[in-house]
Motif scaffolding. Structure first.
Motif, PDB file in Angstrom:
ATOM      1  N   UNK A  47     -15.404 -41.563 -21.861  1.00  0.00           N
ATOM      2  CA  UNK A  47     -14.337 -41.500 -22.849  1.00  0.00           C
ATOM      3  C   UNK A  47     -14.450 -40.198 -23.629  1.00  0.00           C
ATOM      4  N   UNK A  48     -13.322 -39.755 -24.164  1.00  0.00           N
ATOM      5  CA  UNK A  48     -13.316 -38.539 -24.964  1.00  0.00           C
ATOM      6  C   UNK A  48     -12.198 -37.604 -24.554  1.00  0.00           C
ATOM      7  N   UNK A  49     -11.933 -36.631 -25.396  1.00  0.00           N
ATOM      8  CA  UNK A  49     -10.840 -35.685 -25.174  1.00  0.00           C
ATOM      9  C   UNK A  49     -11.024 -34.898 -23.885  1.00  0.00           C
ATOM     10  N   UNK A  50     -12.258 -34.590 -23.515  1.00  0.00           N
ATOM     11  CA  UNK A  50     -12.507 -33.765 -22.336  1.00  0.00           C
ATOM     12  C   UNK A  50     -11.959 -34.398 -21.064  1.00  0.00           C
ATOM     13  N   UNK A  51     -12.226 -35.676 -20.868  1.00  0.00           N
ATOM     14  CA  UNK A  51     -11.736 -36.342 -19.653  1.00  0.00           C
ATOM     15  C   UNK A  51     -10.255 -36.688 -19.758  1.00  0.00           C
ATOM     16  N   UNK A  59      -3.906 -32.178 -14.787  1.00  0.00           N
ATOM     17  CA  UNK A  59      -3.622 -32.380 -13.374  1.00  0.00           C
ATOM     18  C   UNK A  59      -2.185 -32.826 -13.158  1.00  0.00           C
ATOM     19  N   UNK A  60      -1.675 -33.665 -14.040  1.00  0.00           N
ATOM     20  CA  UNK A  60      -0.295 -34.117 -13.915  1.00  0.00           C
ATOM     21  C   UNK A  60       0.699 -33.043 -14.346  1.00  0.00           C
ATOM     22  N   UNK A  61       0.259 -32.096 -15.180  1.00  0.00           N
ATOM     23  CA  UNK A  61       1.165 -31.081 -15.718  1.00  0.00           C
ATOM     24  C   UNK A  61       1.385 -29.917 -14.761  1.00  0.00           C
ATOM     25  N   UNK A  71       0.889 -22.247 -22.491  1.00  0.00           N
ATOM     26  CA  UNK A  71       0.549 -23.261 -23.489  1.00  0.00           C
ATOM     27  C   UNK A  71       1.380 -24.508 -23.230  1.00  0.00           C
ATOM     28  N   UNK A  72       0.740 -25.664 -23.268  1.00  0.00           N
ATOM     29  CA  UNK A  72       1.408 -26.938 -23.053  1.00  0.00           C
ATOM     30  C   UNK A  72       0.982 -27.924 -24.137  1.00  0.00           C
ATOM     31  N   UNK A  73       1.822 -28.896 -24.400  1.00  0.00           N
ATOM     32  CA  UNK A  73       1.443 -29.979 -25.297  1.00  0.00           C
ATOM     33  C   UNK A  73       0.825 -31.076 -24.438  1.00  0.00           C
ATOM     34  N   UNK A  74      -0.483 -31.240 -24.564  1.00  0.00           N
ATOM     35  CA  UNK A  74      -1.218 -32.215 -23.772  1.00  0.00           C
ATOM     36  C   UNK A  74      -2.064 -33.064 -24.699  1.00  0.00           C
ATOM     37  N   UNK A  75      -2.097 -34.361 -24.472  1.00  0.00           N
ATOM     38  CA  UNK A  75      -2.850 -35.295 -25.325  1.00  0.00           C
ATOM     39  C   UNK A  75      -2.449 -35.138 -26.790  1.00  0.00           C
TER      40      UNK A  75
END
Length: 249
Positions: A159-163, A170-172, A205-209
């Motif tokens: 768990x955590x932001x890294x994973x 990968x989806x982006x 740059x993307x908006x992720x999480x």
């Protein structure tokens, strides 16, 4: 408090690593196209791919932490530079396997299914426009490994932001691309062995999480300069890998 037997003495641990996720793009579509005609075909295709990719990841010192029908999560320990290089090498080889072996294999299975439907004169033949493709992502940082045990089996959930981030990247990115976080990109860019390769990458740059993230991506496996043959260090290769793991929450 744990309510499952065998968990009382287990404690969560934190560690740093580079995480590589390899994802079969559009696998649900492949299953849909092949499933009605022969449900085993899609499974055979996935098993064939992972049976080739898993040994590659392990030979480069990777610990397999999650496996599903359409994706594989691998952790690489060692110095930040070394683990980034080994993750990238694994991604390149996985994409090459998909391009050289699985794209033709998928085409053959779809063609075979189409011929069967045509001969029988019933049903809708699968679309041979459906193709086998992969994408990958690499992030680096700390994660929490939460142990799970039912008294018979031991697993770890990361768990955590890294994973979470590596799944989002990968989806982006587009099929046949690998995306990396900004810190990983800087390490690769600063290495003399990968400078020519990194020069081909596109930064964006993307908006992720839920937050803006700077990443870089490049199309694979069409690379002019291969990643050098990086071997796992003694320290990272000797680390005890987990038996099996689940996908992070």
């Amino acid at each position: 408090m744990s309510t499952r037997p065998g968990e009382a003495d287990l404690e969560a641990s934190e560690f740093e690593a580079a995480f590589l996720l390899v994802d079969i793009r559009g696998f649900s579509r492949i299953v849909y196209e092949l499933g009605p005609h022969n449900p085993r075909r899609a499974g055979v295709l996935a098993r064939s791919f992972w049976s080739k990719v898993e040994p590659i990841a392990k030979s480069l010192g990777g610990d397999i932490y999650a496996w599903q029908g359409d994706c594989l999560l691998v952790a690489y320990r060692g110095t930040p530079r070394e683990r980034a290089l080994r993750a990238l090498k694994t991604a390149q080889e996985a994409h090459a396997v998909a391009w050289q072996d699985l794209v033709p294999q998928c085409w053959e299975l779809l063609t075979e299914a189409a011929h069967e439907v045509q001969y029988a004169g019933t049903g809708q033949p699968p679309s041979r426009a459906t193709g086998f493709a992969v994408s990958s992502a690499i992030s680096d940082g700390s994660v929490i490994a939460v142990p799970r045990s039912d008294g018979k089996r031991y697993t770890e959930e990361l768990t955590g932001d890294t994973v979470n981030l590596v799944f989002s990247i990968t989806k982006a990115v587009a099929p046949w691309h690998i995306g990396v976080t900004k810190p990983v990109y800087e390490r690769l860019k600063g290495d003399e062995f990968t400078k020519a390769l990194v020069d081909q990458w596109e930064e964006r740059s993307l908006v992720l999480c839920g937050a803006p993230r700077n990443i870089a991506s490049v199309k694979l496996p069409m690379l002019d300069s291969p990643v050098p043959d990086i071997k796992a260090s003694t320290a990272s290769a000797s680390a005890s890998p987990p038996s099996v793991s689940s996908v992070p929450a």
